[in-house]
Scaffold this motif. Structure first.
Motif, PDB file in Angstrom:
ATOM      1  N   ALA A   1      30.459   2.436 -34.689  1.00 31.38           N
ATOM      2  CA  ALA A   1      30.243   1.176 -35.411  1.00 31.38           C
ATOM      3  C   ALA A   1      31.431   0.235 -35.234  1.00 31.38           C
ATOM      4  O   ALA A   1      31.261  -0.977 -35.008  1.00 31.38           O
ATOM      5  CB  ALA A   1      30.006   1.468 -36.894  1.00 31.38           C
ATOM      6  N   ILE A   2      32.643   0.784 -35.330  1.00 31.25           N
ATOM      7  CA  ILE A   2      33.845  -0.043 -35.179  1.00 31.25           C
ATOM      8  C   ILE A   2      33.972  -0.578 -33.752  1.00 31.25           C
ATOM      9  O   ILE A   2      34.236  -1.765 -33.540  1.00 31.25           O
ATOM     10  CB  ILE A   2      35.103   0.767 -35.567  1.00 31.25           C
ATOM     11  N   THR A   3      33.765   0.317 -32.774  1.00 34.25           N
ATOM     12  CA  THR A   3      33.920  -0.084 -31.374  1.00 34.25           C
ATOM     13  C   THR A   3      32.917  -1.162 -30.989  1.00 34.25           C
ATOM     14  O   THR A   3      33.262  -2.129 -30.290  1.00 34.25           O
ATOM     15  CB  THR A   3      33.742   1.138 -30.451  1.00 34.25           C
ATOM     16  N   SER A   4      31.674  -1.009 -31.444  1.00 34.22           N
ATOM     17  CA  SER A   4      30.657  -2.002 -31.098  1.00 34.22           C
ATOM     18  C   SER A   4      30.930  -3.351 -31.763  1.00 34.22           C
ATOM     19  O   SER A   4      30.498  -4.389 -31.261  1.00 34.22           O
ATOM     20  CB  SER A   4      29.272  -1.492 -31.505  1.00 34.22           C
ATOM     21  N   SER A   5      31.681  -3.343 -32.882  1.00 35.22           N
ATOM     22  CA  SER A   5      31.969  -4.584 -33.603  1.00 35.22           C
ATOM     23  C   SER A   5      33.180  -5.323 -33.058  1.00 35.22           C
ATOM     24  O   SER A   5      33.173  -6.556 -32.942  1.00 35.22           O
ATOM     25  CB  SER A   5      32.204  -4.292 -35.087  1.00 35.22           C
ATOM     26  N   VAL A   6      34.241  -4.570 -32.725  1.00 37.31           N
ATOM     27  CA  VAL A   6      35.523  -5.217 -32.429  1.00 37.31           C
ATOM     28  C   VAL A   6      35.742  -5.517 -30.950  1.00 37.31           C
ATOM     29  O   VAL A   6      36.568  -6.368 -30.615  1.00 37.31           O
ATOM     30  CB  VAL A   6      36.698  -4.351 -32.953  1.00 37.31           C
ATOM     31  N   VAL A   7      35.031  -4.820 -30.060  1.00 37.07           N
ATOM     32  CA  VAL A   7      35.229  -5.079 -28.628  1.00 37.07           C
ATOM     33  C   VAL A   7      34.370  -6.268 -28.212  1.00 37.07           C
ATOM     34  O   VAL A   7      33.142  -6.230 -28.335  1.00 37.07           O
ATOM     35  CB  VAL A   7      34.849  -3.839 -27.784  1.00 37.07           C
ATOM     36  N   PRO A   8      34.981  -7.357 -27.736  1.00 34.15           N
ATOM     37  CA  PRO A   8      34.214  -8.547 -27.345  1.00 34.15           C
ATOM     38  C   PRO A   8      33.227  -8.227 -26.222  1.00 34.15           C
ATOM     39  O   PRO A   8      33.511  -7.397 -25.347  1.00 34.15           O
ATOM     40  CB  PRO A   8      35.294  -9.528 -26.863  1.00 34.15           C
ATOM     41  N   LYS A   9      32.097  -8.899 -26.253  1.00 34.14           N
ATOM     42  CA  LYS A   9      31.070  -8.613 -25.245  1.00 34.14           C
ATOM     43  C   LYS A   9      31.528  -9.012 -23.840  1.00 34.14           C
ATOM     44  O   LYS A   9      31.024  -8.483 -22.845  1.00 34.14           O
ATOM     45  CB  LYS A   9      29.764  -9.319 -25.597  1.00 34.14           C
ATOM     46  N   GLU A  10      32.506  -9.924 -23.761  1.00 31.98           N
ATOM     47  CA  GLU A  10      33.001 -10.333 -22.447  1.00 31.98           C
ATOM     48  C   GLU A  10      33.679  -9.183 -21.707  1.00 31.98           C
ATOM     49  O   GLU A  10      33.739  -9.181 -20.473  1.00 31.98           O
ATOM     50  CB  GLU A  10      33.981 -11.501 -22.600  1.00 31.98           C
ATOM     51  N   VAL A  11      34.183  -8.209 -22.460  1.00 38.68           N
ATOM     52  CA  VAL A  11      34.878  -7.077 -21.842  1.00 38.68           C
ATOM     53  C   VAL A  11      33.922  -6.268 -20.961  1.00 38.68           C
ATOM     54  O   VAL A  11      34.319  -5.709 -19.941  1.00 38.68           O
ATOM     55  CB  VAL A  11      35.497  -6.174 -22.928  1.00 38.68           C
ATOM     56  N   TYR A  12      32.653  -6.222 -21.343  1.00 37.10           N
ATOM     57  CA  TYR A  12      31.676  -5.433 -20.596  1.00 37.10           C
ATOM     58  C   TYR A  12      31.213  -6.121 -19.321  1.00 37.10           C
ATOM     59  O   TYR A  12      30.684  -5.469 -18.409  1.00 37.10           O
ATOM     60  CB  TYR A  12      30.457  -5.134 -21.478  1.00 37.10           C
ATOM     61  N   GLY A  13      31.391  -7.428 -19.263  1.00 38.96           N
ATOM     62  CA  GLY A  13      30.951  -8.164 -18.080  1.00 38.96           C
ATOM     63  C   GLY A  13      29.447  -8.061 -17.888  1.00 38.96           C
ATOM     64  O   GLY A  13      28.667  -8.099 -18.835  1.00 38.96           O
ATOM     65  N   ASN A  14      29.029  -7.871 -16.642  1.00 38.22           N
ATOM     66  CA  ASN A  14      27.603  -7.774 -16.324  1.00 38.22           C
ATOM     67  C   ASN A  14      26.983  -6.469 -16.821  1.00 38.22           C
ATOM     68  O   ASN A  14      25.755  -6.348 -16.846  1.00 38.22           O
ATOM     69  CB  ASN A  14      27.397  -7.892 -14.803  1.00 38.22           C
ATOM     70  N   GLY A  15      27.819  -5.531 -17.196  1.00 39.91           N
ATOM     71  CA  GLY A  15      27.306  -4.244 -17.656  1.00 39.91           C
ATOM     72  C   GLY A  15      26.913  -4.226 -19.120  1.00 39.91           C
ATOM     73  O   GLY A  15      26.465  -3.196 -19.633  1.00 39.91           O
ATOM     74  N   LEU A  16      27.039  -5.375 -19.801  1.00 41.63           N
ATOM     75  CA  LEU A  16      26.730  -5.426 -21.231  1.00 41.63           C
ATOM     76  C   LEU A  16      25.274  -5.059 -21.516  1.00 41.63           C
ATOM     77  O   LEU A  16      24.976  -4.358 -22.482  1.00 41.63           O
ATOM     78  CB  LEU A  16      27.022  -6.821 -21.782  1.00 41.63           C
ATOM     79  N   LYS A  17      24.364  -5.510 -20.648  1.00 45.13           N
ATOM     80  CA  LYS A  17      22.938  -5.266 -20.898  1.00 45.13           C
ATOM     81  C   LYS A  17      22.585  -3.786 -20.819  1.00 45.13           C
ATOM     82  O   LYS A  17      21.561  -3.360 -21.356  1.00 45.13           O
ATOM     83  CB  LYS A  17      22.084  -6.061 -19.926  1.00 45.13           C
ATOM     84  N   LYS A  18      23.426  -2.988 -20.157  1.00 48.60           N
ATOM     85  CA  LYS A  18      23.161  -1.548 -20.084  1.00 48.60           C
ATOM     86  C   LYS A  18      23.598  -0.817 -21.347  1.00 48.60           C
ATOM     87  O   LYS A  18      23.054   0.237 -21.679  1.00 48.60           O
ATOM     88  CB  LYS A  18      23.885  -0.944 -18.876  1.00 48.60           C
ATOM     89  N   VAL A  19      24.586  -1.367 -22.035  1.00 49.65           N
ATOM     90  CA  VAL A  19      25.102  -0.721 -23.240  1.00 49.65           C
ATOM     91  C   VAL A  19      24.493  -1.328 -24.487  1.00 49.65           C
ATOM     92  O   VAL A  19      24.005  -0.618 -25.377  1.00 49.65           O
ATOM     93  CB  VAL A  19      26.642  -0.823 -23.292  1.00 49.65           C
ATOM     94  N   PHE A  20      24.518  -2.663 -24.577  1.00 52.48           N
ATOM     95  CA  PHE A  20      23.959  -3.377 -25.726  1.00 52.48           C
ATOM     96  C   PHE A  20      22.956  -4.421 -25.239  1.00 52.48           C
ATOM     97  O   PHE A  20      23.276  -5.610 -25.160  1.00 52.48           O
ATOM     98  CB  PHE A  20      25.066  -4.058 -26.540  1.00 52.48           C
ATOM     99  N   PRO A  21      21.757  -4.006 -24.913  1.00 53.46           N
ATOM    100  CA  PRO A  21      20.786  -4.972 -24.367  1.00 53.46           C
ATOM    101  C   PRO A  21      20.445  -6.106 -25.330  1.00 53.46           C
ATOM    102  O   PRO A  21      20.252  -7.245 -24.897  1.00 53.46           O
ATOM    103  CB  PRO A  21      19.544  -4.097 -24.086  1.00 53.46           C
ATOM    104  N   ASP A  22      20.388  -5.825 -26.654  1.00 57.04           N
ATOM    105  CA  ASP A  22      20.071  -6.887 -27.617  1.00 57.04           C
ATOM    106  C   ASP A  22      21.187  -7.921 -27.708  1.00 57.04           C
ATOM    107  O   ASP A  22      20.933  -9.115 -27.896  1.00 57.04           O
ATOM    108  CB  ASP A  22      19.818  -6.280 -29.007  1.00 57.04           C
ATOM    109  N   VAL A  23      22.430  -7.469 -27.585  1.00 58.73           N
ATOM    110  CA  VAL A  23      23.563  -8.396 -27.595  1.00 58.73           C
ATOM    111  C   VAL A  23      23.555  -9.231 -26.318  1.00 58.73           C
ATOM    112  O   VAL A  23      23.791 -10.451 -26.345  1.00 58.73           O
ATOM    113  CB  VAL A  23      24.896  -7.627 -27.732  1.00 58.73           C
ATOM    114  N   ALA A  24      23.261  -8.592 -25.199  1.00 56.83           N
ATOM    115  CA  ALA A  24      23.229  -9.309 -23.922  1.00 56.83           C
ATOM    116  C   ALA A  24      22.124 -10.356 -23.900  1.00 56.83           C
ATOM    117  O   ALA A  24      22.285 -11.437 -23.312  1.00 56.83           O
ATOM    118  CB  ALA A  24      23.024  -8.318 -22.779  1.00 56.83           C
ATOM    119  N   ASN A  25      21.006 -10.050 -24.579  1.00 60.11           N
ATOM    120  CA  ASN A  25      19.878 -10.990 -24.600  1.00 60.11           C
ATOM    121  C   ASN A  25      20.026 -12.065 -25.667  1.00 60.11           C
ATOM    122  O   ASN A  25      19.163 -12.933 -25.802  1.00 60.11           O
ATOM    123  CB  ASN A  25      18.564 -10.227 -24.836  1.00 60.11           C
ATOM    124  N   GLY A  26      21.111 -11.998 -26.458  1.00 59.58           N
ATOM    125  CA  GLY A  26      21.346 -12.990 -27.490  1.00 59.58           C
ATOM    126  C   GLY A  26      20.559 -12.769 -28.765  1.00 59.58           C
ATOM    127  O   GLY A  26      20.555 -13.626 -29.659  1.00 59.58           O
TER     128      GLY A  26
END
Length: 411
Positions: free
Chosen positions: A308-333
């Motif tokens: 819960a903490i890691t998903s909250s505090v790590v900015p989505k920019e850190v994941y780059g293009n791989g964000l949709k593989k880890v947090f698809p709802d965040v990547a889709n806005g």
């Protein structure tokens, strides 16, 4: 075509590793009881073979239907093994005190509730829990703890001399520990997205386990009066790092972060075995045979909180293009990282609620006399259910004592 073939091979290799953990790792880990080795491995085999079939149906009906049919594949086999792992965790809490029929009935209900909880978390709340800190470990541990609380035996001291290990039984249990320790990176990464998320999960689990092992050895020596190591701690607490890395493994936890998590998990687990388990039994009447609260319960919650903490505090920019593989709802806005973290935290409460309430109901069902629970003086004893070479005379003694107790109750 070659890429798809490689992906299928990697997925099947992960399945085989998970399968080894379920049938060898869990089975041998529970052979520490001096007179219950046949039952530990044998009933583990029975429950696992049954649960994975029932899990295929339950998980398929809830979130695996395609055109009205249950889709079967390597990934569904892995998920069925995950569900089975949760049942085997609960088995550890009631180890030695239940009949095979009770265990099978427990598996029927637990697999069903596991599938419901998994559907709520993964499908409705959008929770990420690839390694199962919540869905597998926390759920299995607290479900089993509630069941064993309802099945509390005030006269279990009649079998107290068998609720312990000997040199050879502890050695066999270490076989399970080593298998689990070696294959845990595969367990946590088996169903993550191929590529960076899967690599991160394996790496984070790897370092979490390593750090956890060091803290386990250190805490075991520090909590002992003479500075000697306790084999119970080594067998169990050294694995807590794998449990704690389950939720955040695919996230940007980093090797350093995963080592901190593993280090804390080892400390928590050892302290649980040393100080908390006796309190739970004396005050709350929870007779946790394998100490699943210390290996799976508390480290599972730790892993869920870290996720819960890691998903909250790590900015989505850190994941780059791989964000949709880890947090698809965040990547889709659809949601932001704060909302994702809130859903991760809410999932802990949902899991605990379903596990505790489910364990409460199932515990009362398992108390029915017709299910053949062993007598207080016959717990932790193989010869009740197995033909044990050289144990015929001992079995006759147990039968005589049991008959005498029944006559006293009837009179």
């Amino acid at each position: 075509m070659t890429f798809l073939t490689t992906q299928c091979f990697l997925t099947y290799a992960g399945f085989q590793d998970v399968h080894v953990m379920i049938f060898i790792g869990f089975g041998f880990l529970m052979t520490f009881l001096q007179r219950y080795g046949f039952s530990s491995v044998g009933f583990n085999f029975l429950i696992a073979a049954f649960s994975l079939q029932w899990a295929t149906l339950m998980q398929g009906l809830l979130h695996g239907l395609h055109d009205g049919k249950i889709a079967i594949g390597v990934e569904s086999m892995i998920n069925a093994d995950f569900c089975t792992g949760s049942v085997l965790i609960s088995f550890g809490a009631v180890l030695g005190k239940t009949s095979p029929l009770q265990l099978l009935i427990m598996a029927i209900f637990e697999v069903t509730l596991f599938a419901v909880n998994e559907f709520i978390l993964l499908s409705l709340l959008g929770t990420r829990d690839a390694g199962g800190s919540m869905t597998i470990h926390t759920f299995g541990a607290y479900f089993g703890l509630m069941v064993t609380r309802i099945l509390y035996r005030p006269n279990l001291d009649k079998s107290k001399h068998k609720n312990s290990s000997v040199y050879n039984s502890d050695l066999f249990a270490m076989i399970g520990t080593i298998y689990l320790w070696m294959f845990w990176p595969s367990f946590n990464s088996a169903i993550t997205e191929h590529g960076d998320p899967q690599h991160r999960t394996a790496m984070n689990t790897y370092y979490s386990l390593a750090a956890c092992t060091l803290s386990t050895y250190a805490m075991s020596a520090l909590t002992a009066h003479d500075g000697k190591l306790d084999m119970v701690h080594i067998q169990n607490a050294a694995l807590a790092g794998g449990v704690a890395a389950g939720t955040a493994g695919e996230m940007m936890l980093t090797p350093f972060g995963s080592m901190i998590v593993g280090f804390l998990a080892g400390i928590i687990s050892v302290l649980g075995f040393k100080y908390l388990s006796p309190i739970l039994e004396a005050k709350l009447k929870i007779q946790d045979t394998c100490g699943v609260h210390n290996l799976h319960g508390m480290p599972g919650i730790l892993g869920a909180v870290v996720g819960a903490i890691t998903s909250s505090v790590v900015p989505k920019e850190v994941y780059g293009n791989g964000l949709k593989k880890v947090f698809p709802d965040v990547a889709n806005g659809v949601r932001d990282t704060s909302y994702q973290g809130a859903m991760q935290a809410a999932s802990i409460a949902v899991t605990l609620g379903i596990a505790l309430f489910g364990g409460l109901v199932v515990g009362f069902i398992l108390k029915l006399p017709m299910l053949g629970a062993p007598h207080d003086n016959a717990c932790f004893e193989d010869s009740i259910y197995w033909e044990v070479p050289g144990e015929e005379h001992h079995m006759e003694e147990l039968t005589a004592v049991r008959t005498e107790e029944d006559e006293k109750l009837n009179s």
